[in-house]
Design a protein around this motif. Structure first.
Motif, PDB file in Angstrom:
ATOM      1  N   MET A   1       0.806  -1.188   0.000  1.00 23.50           N
ATOM      2  CA  MET A   1       0.000   0.000   0.000  1.00 23.50           C
ATOM      3  C   MET A   1       0.857   1.263   0.000  1.00 23.50           C
ATOM      4  SD  MET A   1      -3.051  -0.026  -0.420  1.00 23.50           S
ATOM      5  CE  MET A   1      -4.528   0.849  -0.304  1.00 23.50           C
ATOM      6  N   ALA A   2       2.040   1.184   0.606  1.00 28.63           N
ATOM      7  CA  ALA A   2       2.921   2.350   0.652  1.00 28.63           C
ATOM      8  C   ALA A   2       3.454   2.677  -0.741  1.00 28.63           C
ATOM      9  CB  ALA A   2       4.072   2.106   1.615  1.00 28.63           C
ATOM     10  N   VAL A   3       3.639   1.656  -1.571  1.00 31.67           N
ATOM     11  CA  VAL A   3       4.129   1.894  -2.930  1.00 31.67           C
ATOM     12  C   VAL A   3       3.098   2.682  -3.724  1.00 31.67           C
ATOM     13  CG1 VAL A   3       4.827   0.768  -5.067  1.00 31.67           C
ATOM     14  CG2 VAL A   3       5.570  -0.155  -2.883  1.00 31.67           C
ATOM     15  N   PHE A   4       1.824   2.330  -3.562  1.00 35.41           N
ATOM     16  CA  PHE A   4       0.760   3.043  -4.258  1.00 35.41           C
ATOM     17  C   PHE A   4       0.706   4.507  -3.833  1.00 35.41           C
ATOM     18  CE2 PHE A   4      -3.726   4.391  -4.401  1.00 35.41           C
ATOM     19  CZ  PHE A   4      -3.888   4.385  -5.783  1.00 35.41           C
TER      20      PHE A   4
END
Length: 111
Positions: A1-4
């Motif tokens: 989710m952090a990549v998004f």
């Protein structure tokens, strides 16, 4: 989710930088052009495109919530109002200009 979230942040930052670049080009065009209609065209196109890019970047950065809906409505309003007001100001300039021979040329009907 952090990549998004990082991808969304980077795309928003790129759109904001594009909007700021368009505003810079707009300012240069407004100060460099001599004739009123040329200046107004540079300002109107820069406002419409620059504000669109900047607000789209802010929409991406803030996420998809009620604030992004309000920013989208601001974009829609500006896309309708800016070209309309620029067109009305241009018509006013053309109809009230006393020095039109200096700026306009007639196209001959023989050609």
């Amino acid at each position: 989710m952090a990549v998004f979230e990082w991808i969304r942040f980077l795309l928003g930052a790129i759109l904001l930088l594009c909007g700021l670049g368009i505003f810079l080009i707009e300012m240069i065009g407004v100060f460099r052009f001599k004739y009123v209609l040329n200046r107004m065209h540079a300002a109107a196109m820069g406002d419409t495109l620059g504000i669109g890019f900047s607000l789209m970047g802010l929409i991406l950065m803030s996420g998809f919530n009620f604030t992004s809906l309000k920013l989208l409505l601001v974009i829609v309003f500006l896309w309708f109002s800016s070209p309309t007001s620029s067109h009305l100001i241009a018509r006013l300039e053309v109809t009230t200009n006393e020095d039109e021979e200096k700026h306009y040329r007639e196209i001959s009907k023989e050609a």
